[in-house]
Design an enzyme around this catalytic site. Structure first.
Site, PDB file in Angstrom:
ATOM      1  CG  HIS A 131      -1.682   1.260   1.416  1.00  0.00           C
ATOM      2  ND1 HIS A 131      -2.998   1.404   1.031  1.00  0.00           N
ATOM      3  CD2 HIS A 131      -1.322   2.473   1.937  1.00  0.00           C
ATOM      4  CE1 HIS A 131      -3.411   2.633   1.313  1.00  0.00           C
ATOM      5  NE2 HIS A 131      -2.401   3.305   1.865  1.00  0.00           N
ATOM      6  CD  GLU A 132       2.119   3.568   3.630  1.00  0.00           C
ATOM      7  OE1 GLU A 132       2.514   4.658   3.182  1.00  0.00           O
ATOM      8  OE2 GLU A 132       1.023   3.430   4.206  1.00  0.00           O
ATOM      9  CG  HIS A 135       1.175   6.665  -0.817  1.00  0.00           C
ATOM     10  ND1 HIS A 135       0.077   7.417  -1.200  1.00  0.00           N
ATOM     11  CD2 HIS A 135       0.852   6.097   0.375  1.00  0.00           C
ATOM     12  CE1 HIS A 135      -0.867   7.312  -0.277  1.00  0.00           C
ATOM     13  NE2 HIS A 135      -0.432   6.515   0.685  1.00  0.00           N
ATOM     14  CD  GLU A 180      -4.205   6.264   2.246  1.00  0.00           C
ATOM     15  OE1 GLU A 180      -4.150   5.174   2.823  1.00  0.00           O
ATOM     16  OE2 GLU A 180      -3.199   6.898   1.892  1.00  0.00           O
TER      17      GLU A 180
END
Length: 290
Positions: A131-132, A135, A180
């Protein structure tokens, strides 16, 4: 699906999985005159030094020699998302959380809190890391810098919040919530199992190291559908907006519902189809050679 046979998505482009809400919110921020320049050239160097000092002084940097099992999760996630390795730090903190920082051309890093590691299984930890990485893949760094400074530095510098106008704060928070959704998709692309990603969200909503193994994911998914149905009325929709407009992240049940929906979509299936076909062809070739 084991770690060994998950697809490495070579050539994966960020725009192939970017959530439509993220696309629209990013476009709106880019239309604000001077914001991109100010963050990159004025705040960027300050933010980079602020986070670097915090990490190097009060965190543990993960490597092949330091927490190698977590380092392996990072390496695998980067391979599947076709991304260079960022630095990864583990930080002692009682609030389960993870965050990332990257300015284009600079050394990116990811921070994950110890309480999150204690709450999740290794595969779920990898979903958080992925998930990070989302970004970084989507180059969210410019606006993420401002959001992270706003959130992380607010306790250290109380006057920080006064430097941003309320409309800009609201727009940045709206962008963050939309971004997100994209990064949850990145987690799914790396893990390739929607229930793992949804399990992370369930544990973030109501888990603890003692409760985690007793939680029922199917019941949580039903709860997510009930939350979506609640917004079908004008009053319900207004209450949901009021509840979330000051949050940096969408509520976990909504994120879980979005992942469940996207995992069943033609878009997701079409995105993985070429990699699935290539994997099957390679497997068939190995069988014939044998």
């Amino acid at each position: 699906m084991t770690a060994a046979n998950k697809y490495a998505l070579v050539g994966l482009r960020a725009d192939s999985f970017q959530h439509p809400l993220d696309r629209n919110a990013t476009r709106a921020l880019r239309e604000l005159p001077g914001l991109d320049f100010a963050i990159r050239n004025i705040l960027g160097s300050v933010a980079e030094q602020f986070f670097y000092v915090t990490n190097i002084a009060a965190s543990v940097r993960v490597s092949e020699r330091q927490l190698p099992d977590i380092h392996k999760l990072l390496v695998e996630a980067c391979r599947r998302l076709d991304l260079d390795l960022p630095q990864l730090y583990v930080q002692q903190h009682p609030v389960p959380n993870a965050y990332t920082f990257a300015m284009r051309g600079k050394q990116p890093f990811v921070v994950i809190h110890t309480s999150l590691l204690e709450l999740l299984t290794p595969e779920e930890v990898q979903a958080v890391i992925a998930h990070e990485l989302g970004h970084l893949k989507c180059e969210h760094g410019v606006y993420l810098t401002l959001v992270n400074l706003f959130v992380q530095a607010a306790n250290l510098i109380p006057a920080w919040g006064e430097l941003l106008s309320q409309p800009l704060k609201s727009q940045l928070l709206e962008w963050m919530r939309c971004a997100e959704f994209t990064c949850d998709r990145a987690a799914l692309l790396a893990i390739q199992e929607p229930r793992v990603v949804m399990s992370v969200l369930m544990k973030l909503a109501g888990g603890s190291p003692t409760l985690a193994q007793r939680l029922n994911l199917d019941a949580f998914i039903e709860q997510a559908r009930a939350y979506e149905a609640f917004g079908s009325t004008e009053l319900g929709d207004a209450l949901k907006i009021a509840h979330t407009q000051q949050l940096t992240h969408p509520v976990p049940v909504l994120r879980a519902r979005e992942i469940e929906r996207w995992a069943r979509s033609r878009e997701y299936d079409a995105l993985l189809a070429p990699y699935r076909a290539n994997y099957n062809n390679e497997a068939a070739g190995k069988w014939r050679n044998w």
